[in-house]
Write a protein that holds these residues in place. Structure first.
Motif, PDB file in Angstrom:
ATOM      1  N   PRO A  28       0.825  -1.213   0.000  1.00 17.18           N
ATOM      2  CA  PRO A  28       0.000   0.000   0.000  1.00 17.18           C
ATOM      3  C   PRO A  28       0.859   1.264   0.000  1.00 17.18           C
ATOM      4  O   PRO A  28       1.996   1.264   0.481  1.00 17.18           O
ATOM      5  CB  PRO A  28      -0.750  -0.115   1.341  1.00 17.18           C
ATOM      6  N   GLY A  29       0.304   2.332  -0.537  1.00 11.72           N
ATOM      7  CA  GLY A  29       1.041   3.595  -0.490  1.00 11.72           C
ATOM      8  C   GLY A  29       0.337   4.685  -1.263  1.00 11.72           C
ATOM      9  O   GLY A  29      -0.727   4.459  -1.864  1.00 11.72           O
ATOM     10  N   SER A  30       0.956   5.867  -1.240  1.00  5.99           N
ATOM     11  CA  SER A  30       0.397   7.003  -1.974  1.00  5.99           C
ATOM     12  C   SER A  30       0.888   7.000  -3.430  1.00  5.99           C
ATOM     13  O   SER A  30       0.165   7.397  -4.338  1.00  5.99           O
ATOM     14  CB  SER A  30       0.817   8.323  -1.310  1.00  5.99           C
ATOM     15  N   LEU A  54      -3.575   4.360  -2.202  1.00  6.36           N
ATOM     16  CA  LEU A  54      -4.549   4.878  -1.234  1.00  6.36           C
ATOM     17  C   LEU A  54      -5.182   6.179  -1.716  1.00  6.36           C
ATOM     18  O   LEU A  54      -4.480   7.144  -2.052  1.00  6.36           O
ATOM     19  CB  LEU A  54      -3.866   5.140   0.115  1.00  6.36           C
ATOM     20  N   LYS A  93      -4.766  14.398   1.601  1.00  7.89           N
ATOM     21  CA  LYS A  93      -3.584  14.862   0.872  1.00  7.89           C
ATOM     22  C   LYS A  93      -3.972  15.499  -0.449  1.00  7.89           C
ATOM     23  O   LYS A  93      -4.943  15.085  -1.086  1.00  7.89           O
ATOM     24  CB  LYS A  93      -2.650  13.680   0.588  1.00  7.89           C
ATOM     25  N   GLY A 138      -9.989   3.979   2.750  1.00 18.33           N
ATOM     26  CA  GLY A 138     -10.249   3.407   4.079  1.00 18.33           C
ATOM     27  C   GLY A 138      -9.034   2.719   4.648  1.00 18.33           C
ATOM     28  O   GLY A 138      -7.898   3.046   4.304  1.00 18.33           O
ATOM     29  N   LEU A 139      -9.294   1.730   5.506  1.00 23.94           N
ATOM     30  CA  LEU A 139      -8.199   1.059   6.199  1.00 23.94           C
ATOM     31  C   LEU A 139      -7.517   0.026   5.304  1.00 23.94           C
ATOM     32  O   LEU A 139      -8.195  -0.757   4.621  1.00 23.94           O
ATOM     33  CB  LEU A 139      -8.717   0.360   7.456  1.00 23.94           C
ATOM     34  N   THR A 140      -6.200   0.007   5.393  1.00 21.38           N
ATOM     35  CA  THR A 140      -5.428  -0.954   4.610  1.00 21.38           C
ATOM     36  C   THR A 140      -5.786  -2.401   4.994  1.00 21.38           C
ATOM     37  O   THR A 140      -5.901  -3.261   4.127  1.00 21.38           O
ATOM     38  CB  THR A 140      -3.917  -0.697   4.823  1.00 21.38           C
ATOM     39  N   ARG A 148       6.182  -3.372   2.965  1.00 16.92           N
ATOM     40  CA  ARG A 148       6.637  -1.980   3.034  1.00 16.92           C
ATOM     41  C   ARG A 148       8.151  -1.949   2.877  1.00 16.92           C
ATOM     42  O   ARG A 148       8.855  -2.884   3.275  1.00 16.92           O
ATOM     43  CB  ARG A 148       6.263  -1.351   4.390  1.00 16.92           C
ATOM     44  N   LYS A 193       7.828   5.394  12.174  1.00 20.16           N
ATOM     45  CA  LYS A 193       6.490   5.488  11.581  1.00 20.16           C
ATOM     46  C   LYS A 193       6.011   4.108  11.102  1.00 20.16           C
ATOM     47  O   LYS A 193       4.848   3.738  11.283  1.00 20.16           O
ATOM     48  CB  LYS A 193       6.542   6.484  10.413  1.00 20.16           C
ATOM     49  N   MET A 221       2.823   1.919  12.357  1.00 19.46           N
ATOM     50  CA  MET A 221       1.764   1.457  11.438  1.00 19.46           C
ATOM     51  C   MET A 221       1.579  -0.050  11.553  1.00 19.46           C
ATOM     52  O   MET A 221       0.446  -0.545  11.578  1.00 19.46           O
ATOM     53  CB  MET A 221       2.121   1.828   9.993  1.00 19.46           C
ATOM     54  N   THR A 273      -0.194  -0.801  14.747  1.00 17.71           N
ATOM     55  CA  THR A 273      -1.593  -0.367  14.643  1.00 17.71           C
ATOM     56  C   THR A 273      -2.393  -1.373  13.825  1.00 17.71           C
ATOM     57  O   THR A 273      -3.481  -1.800  14.220  1.00 17.71           O
ATOM     58  CB  THR A 273      -1.689   1.027  13.978  1.00 17.71           C
ATOM     59  N   ASN A 274      -1.819  -1.758  12.689  1.00 13.29           N
ATOM     60  CA  ASN A 274      -2.531  -2.705  11.823  1.00 13.29           C
ATOM     61  C   ASN A 274      -2.759  -4.041  12.515  1.00 13.29           C
ATOM     62  O   ASN A 274      -3.799  -4.672  12.336  1.00 13.29           O
ATOM     63  CB  ASN A 274      -1.767  -2.883  10.502  1.00 13.29           C
ATOM     64  N   LEU A 315      -5.710  -3.928  14.605  1.00 10.65           N
ATOM     65  CA  LEU A 315      -6.953  -3.917  13.827  1.00 10.65           C
ATOM     66  C   LEU A 315      -7.283  -5.301  13.271  1.00 10.65           C
ATOM     67  O   LEU A 315      -8.439  -5.646  13.061  1.00 10.65           O
ATOM     68  CB  LEU A 315      -6.830  -2.909  12.677  1.00 10.65           C
TER      69      LEU A 315
HETATM   70  O1  PNS Z   1       3.169   5.996   0.706  1.00  7.27           O
HETATM   71  P1  PNS Z   1       2.757   6.331   2.105  1.00  7.27           P
HETATM   72  O2  PNS Z   1       2.014   7.654   2.125  1.00  7.27           O
HETATM   73  O3  PNS Z   1       3.909   6.276   3.061  1.00  7.27           O
HETATM   74  O4  PNS Z   1       1.712   5.178   2.562  1.00  7.27           O
HETATM   75  C1  PNS Z   1       1.065   5.236   3.808  1.00  7.27           C
HETATM   76  C2  PNS Z   1      -0.069   4.215   3.887  1.00  7.27           C
HETATM   77  C3  PNS Z   1      -0.995   4.331   2.686  1.00  7.27           C
HETATM   78  C4  PNS Z   1       0.505   2.805   3.877  1.00  7.27           C
HETATM   79  C5  PNS Z   1      -0.832   4.436   5.225  1.00  7.27           C
HETATM   80  O5  PNS Z   1      -1.129   5.784   5.362  1.00  7.27           O
HETATM   81  C6  PNS Z   1      -2.129   3.642   5.309  1.00  7.27           C
HETATM   82  O6  PNS Z   1      -2.126   2.421   5.406  1.00  7.27           O
HETATM   83  N1  PNS Z   1      -3.275   4.361   5.255  1.00  7.27           N
HETATM   84  C7  PNS Z   1      -4.598   3.782   5.247  1.00  7.27           C
HETATM   85  C8  PNS Z   1      -5.330   4.070   6.553  1.00  7.27           C
HETATM   86  C9  PNS Z   1      -4.983   3.034   7.587  1.00  7.27           C
HETATM   87  O7  PNS Z   1      -5.119   1.839   7.375  1.00  7.27           O
HETATM   88  N2  PNS Z   1      -4.529   3.489   8.773  1.00  7.27           N
HETATM   89  C10 PNS Z   1      -4.177   2.623   9.872  1.00  7.27           C
HETATM   90  C11 PNS Z   1      -2.734   2.168   9.812  1.00  7.27           C
HETATM   91  S1  PNS Z   1      -1.646   3.459  10.266  1.00  7.27           S
END
Ligand code: PNS
Length: 163
Positions: free
Chosen positions: A6-8, A35, A40, A70-72, A86, A96, A100, A103-104, A107
């Motif tokens: 996942p990512g931007s 995402l 952003k 939404g959530l990954t 990642r 960071k 994440m 956190t995941n 969830l």
């Molecule tokens: O390329 P990036 O911006 O570093 O990617 C960040 C990303 C998309 C992996 C992260 O922001 C994400 O998983 N966002 C979705 C929302 C989510 O699941 N949040 C809870 C985990 S922190």
């Protein structure tokens, strides 16, 4: 096993591509998931980013490209993927990324985050750096795939005309 990457990806860089190629050798399938982040202000639309990534990953047979909101972990469940992939560039990424991953896990306790160390030559590289260089007229040909470089140059040329 299926992995979600996942990512931007705004835009995808050679650093991302390196992770996708190596992930493709480790996992049965890698789903690159862009995402849709309402928080952003992106350079490229989701559809454009998906198109750019599809084009430059065309040579990797077990890679899919998609977008999600939404959530990954919810997206991972939807795609039957138990792994989040990642890349780790430098120590400052670690804090960071670990947050994440933890956190995941809270969830969805069955999800595993797998980190690949980014190839050394791309350890400095980020989408933001690419945008900064291009914005000031520098070359990004060594940082992003050719199709992406073209799109970024066009974006800033058109911006200059508008401003
Ligand atoms: O390329 P990036 O911006 O570093 O990617 C960040 C990303 C998309 C992996 C992260 O922001 C994400 O998983 N966002 C979705 C929302 C989510 O699941 N949040 C809870 C985990 S922190």
């Amino acid at each position: 096993m299926i992995a979600i990457y996942p990512g931007s990806f705004d835009p995808i860089t050679f650093g991302h591509l390196d992770i996708i190629e190596r992930g493709g050798r480790l996992f049965e399938r890698v789903i690159v998931a862009v995402l849709a982040n309402p928080g952003k202000q992106p350079l490229f639309s989701i559809a454009k980013r998906v198109e750019q990534i599809r084009y430059c990953t065309d040579h990797i047979p077990n890679v899919d490209v998609d977008s999600f909101a939404g959530l990954t972990v919810d997206y991972a469940k939807l795609r039957n993927a138990g792994v989040l992939l990642r890349g780790l560039r430098v120590l400052s990424d670690f804090e960071k990324e670990l947050q994440m991953a933890h956190t995941n896990k809270t969830l969805w306790d069955e999800v595993e985050t797998v980190f690949l160390a980014t190839t050394k030559e791309y350890s400095f590289l980020s989408s933001s750096i690419v945008k900064e260089i291009a914005q000031f007229g520098g070359s990004i040909d060594h940082l992003v795939p050719e199709n992406v470089a073209r799109d970024v140059y066009t974006f800033y040329q058109e911006k200059v005309k508008k401003d």
